[in-house]
Motif scaffolding. Structure first.
Motif, short mmCIF file in Angstrom:
data_model
loop_
_atom_site.label_atom_id
_atom_site.label_comp_id
_atom_site.label_asym_id
_atom_site.label_seq_id
_atom_site.Cartn_x
_atom_site.Cartn_y
_atom_site.Cartn_z
N ALA A 92 -10.19 9.91 -4.95
CA ALA A 92 -9.40 10.86 -4.17
C ALA A 92 -7.92 10.64 -4.48
CB ALA A 92 -9.66 10.65 -2.68
N LYS A 93 -7.16 11.71 -4.42
CA LYS A 93 -5.73 11.63 -4.75
C LYS A 93 -5.01 10.76 -3.70
CE LYS A 93 -1.66 14.50 -5.65
NZ LYS A 93 -1.13 15.89 -5.68
N PRO A 94 -4.25 9.74 -4.15
CA PRO A 94 -3.60 8.82 -3.19
C PRO A 94 -2.53 9.52 -2.36
CG PRO A 94 -3.65 7.88 -5.41
CD PRO A 94 -4.03 9.32 -5.54
N VAL A 95 -2.33 9.01 -1.15
CA VAL A 95 -1.24 9.45 -0.29
C VAL A 95 0.04 8.74 -0.73
CG1 VAL A 95 -0.39 9.46 2.09
CG2 VAL A 95 -2.81 9.86 1.63
N PRO A 96 1.17 9.43 -0.79
CA PRO A 96 2.44 8.76 -1.16
C PRO A 96 2.70 7.56 -0.26
CG PRO A 96 2.73 11.13 -1.12
CD PRO A 96 1.37 10.87 -0.57
N PHE A 97 3.33 6.50 -0.85
CA PHE A 97 3.54 5.26 -0.11
C PHE A 97 4.45 5.46 1.10
CE2 PHE A 97 5.50 1.01 0.49
CZ PHE A 97 4.33 0.31 0.79
N SER A 98 5.37 6.42 1.02
CA SER A 98 6.25 6.67 2.17
C SER A 98 5.45 7.12 3.38
CB SER A 98 7.29 7.74 1.80
OG SER A 98 6.64 8.95 1.42
N GLU A 99 4.40 7.95 3.18
CA GLU A 99 3.55 8.37 4.28
C GLU A 99 2.69 7.21 4.78
OE1 GLU A 99 1.41 11.98 3.59
OE2 GLU A 99 3.00 12.85 2.34
N VAL A 100 2.27 6.35 3.85
CA VAL A 100 1.49 5.17 4.23
C VAL A 100 2.31 4.28 5.15
CG1 VAL A 100 0.47 3.03 3.37
CG2 VAL A 100 0.01 5.20 2.19
#
Length: 553
Positions: A92-100
């Motif tokens: 699955a396409k990763p979530v940007p680290f800023s959102e993490v």
């Protein structure tokens, strides 16, 4: 915020883009303007199964997760489709680290006091969450499982659409009901809602860890409860290789055959002894460490098996390993499958042919290499006879097929019958006088004794109701209709007899009087009455005799 109508339009556009417009038009005729296959270049140069995978990826997390779960249904779907759906597992396409980081700060505001470092690049990215490697302040390596932002709202919206589609599929394509599309979507909805709570996964891991305290070579990751929340889970970071990577296991100095046998027996213990088993054994969820331990990951799908269902599954496996058709049928009925009496003999014949087609010989049972084919044939037989397949049975068969597939990958000589038969025999001997068995036997004996003791009272109650006129007799609708038709025929014949008798008596009186006082014309009317009575009588006699002769034939 995306509304249901907007989301439905998105799904229509994506499915049409990959060439499924005709199928949508069949399910929802005239509801929307669908694209035809080939209108979009995304559908060019790919197989239908590749297009299904690509469409699921573009549809988003809910559909990716649904595809992941369906990738385990090897007993239902073609191998080419299974192969494509398996590619959805960890990509699955990763979530940007800023959102993490925003999610981490929301769930753990004081994270800097607990963690020394969090790596930006995810170790794994799934449909609901993704995993990042991190380090506690004391240097302990941990895994952070973080839920994707906004995923609960997206899943709730998509589940409603999936349920509508499943209902339409069952209505438009009745032959699919044997696969229970609505039930599959309902089970998926129930499952994915539970997976949104990461602490549930953690409790499942802890419970299995306790069950395997005395089972060497099988481990479950440690959960750090002091940092974990429903959308943010902290657990032990496990380093190892996928359990199906035979060469990597050899390079670590471990025996692939021993690993396969141990994993198989771990599942036998989960199913038959604990009644609580890991329900998603794809190779990405099973790691082998350099010490040779098998470590289970991802506890979102867990199967629960009550003692009586365990016995049914034991009987089913015994039937497969001994070519016992009657035991197989009783086992299927034990799972709640209803077999029509008129289909029993034909089903027995089909199962007999299936068992002998895939067994090693007369009485040798089903070999491990053919178990998946047997499951497919069994499901096909259920489809032919319109038998409803319970989901708990399909989950069990799915787990067995997947575990056996891993065993054969690790060692092509892995023998299903050799491994399972001694275990089941030992289990049957242990259960014969076990506490649970004795308890069930005692309950059955007590119920029988109660029924016997209640018999005089029940007979006395029935006789008393008969004597007081309060006894009720239930008659089914068909019997009432037959009784009504018989009464109608009887009343018609009775009416005809009364009319004939009236004509004879009336005409006789008229003739007797007319010879003295009445005109000649009245006499002819009386003669006409006699004639009508004679004709009616002949017709009635003919009708009765003809009907009796026809019924006797």
């Amino acid at each position: 915020m995306v509304t249901r109508i907007v989301r439905y339009a998105q799904i229509v556009d994506i499915l049409s883009k990959y060439g499924f417009g005709i199928g949508l038009e069949k399910l929802f005729p005239g509801r929307a303007r669908f694209k035809l296959p080939g209108e979009d270049k995304a559908a060019e140069g790919t197989t239908i199964y590749e297009r299904i995978r690509l469409a699921l990826e573009e549809l988003g997390p809910t559909f990716v997760k649904f595809g992941q779960i369906m990738s385990t249904r090897t007993e239902l779907l073609p191998p080419e489709m299974i192969e494509q759906l398996k590619r959805l597992q960890d990509h699955a396409k990763p979530v940007p680290f800023s959102e993490v980081m925003a999610i981490i700060e929301e769930n753990c505001p004081e994270w800097e006091d607990y963690f020394g470092d969090i790596e930006e690049t995810p170790v794994a990215s799934a449909s609901i969450g993704q995993v990042h490697r991190a380090y506690l302040r004391d240097g302990t390596k941990v895994a952070l499982k973080i839920q994707r932002p906004g995923i609960p709202e997206i899943i709730e919206l998509d589940i409603g659409i999936l349920q509508s589609m499943a209902e339409r599929i069952e209505t438009v394509l009745p032959e699919t009901r044997v696969y229970n599309p609505k039930g599959m979507v309902d089970d998926f909805a129930h499952q994915i809602v539970k997976e949104l709570d990461f602490t549930r996964d953690a409790r499942n891991a802890n419970r299995m860890s306790r069950n395997f305290q005395n089972f060497p070579g099988v481990r479950f990751p440690k959960i750090y409860w002091e940092y974990s929340k429903p959308h943010f889970l902290v657990m032990e970071f496990v380093e190892g290789v996928r359990i199906d990577d035979r060469e990597a296991i050899r390079e670590m100095g471990q025996d692939p055959h021993a690993i396969g046998v141990r994993g198989f027996h771990a599942y036998l213990k989960m199913i038959f002894e604990d009644g609580y088993f890991h329900g998603d054994p794809h190779p990405g969820n099973l790691l082998v460490t350099k010490e040779g331990d098998i470590v289970f990951l991802d506890f979102g799908i867990v199967g629960i098996l009550r003692p009586e269902k365990r016995q049914n599954f034991i009987n089913l496996l015994f039937a497969l390993t001994t070519d016992n058709i009657e035991l197989m049928i009783r086992s299927l009925e034990g799972f709640g499958i209803v077999i029509a009496e008129e289909d029993r003999e034909a089903l027995r014949d089909d199962l007999y042919i299936m068992m002998h087609d895939f067994s090693g010989g007369e009485g040798d049972g089903v070999s491990q290499l053919n178990f998946g084919l047997v499951v497919t044939e069994l499901t096909e037989a259920m489809r032919r006879y319109r038998l409803k397949v319970p989901m708990n049975l399909m989950l069990l068969l799915k787990v067995f097929v997947m575990v056996l597939d891993i065993g054969v990958r690790l060692d092509p000589k892995f023998n299903f019958g050799k491994e399972v038969t001694p275990y089941l025999s030992k289990l049957a001997d242990a259960n014969t006088f076990s506490e649970g068995y004795m308890k069930r036997a005692s309950m059955a004996l007590l119920e029988g004794a109660d029924a016997l003791l209640d018999m005089p009272r029940n007979i006395n109650l029935m006789l008393r109701r008969l004597s007081t006129g309060s006894f009720k007799l239930e008659i089914v609708e068909n019997d009432i209709q037959k009784l009504q038709m018989a009464l109608d025929r009887f009343s018609d014949k009775l009416l005809m007899g009364m009319v004939v008798a009236s004509l004879v008596v009336g005409s006789s009186l008229v003739l007797q009087v007319s010879s003295v006082t009445l005109p000649t014309q009245i006499s002819w009317i009386a003669i006409g009455g006699y004639t009508a009575a004679v004709l009616c009588g002949f017709y009635a006699i003919y009708h009765v005799i003809f009907l009796k002769f026809r019924m006797e034939r």
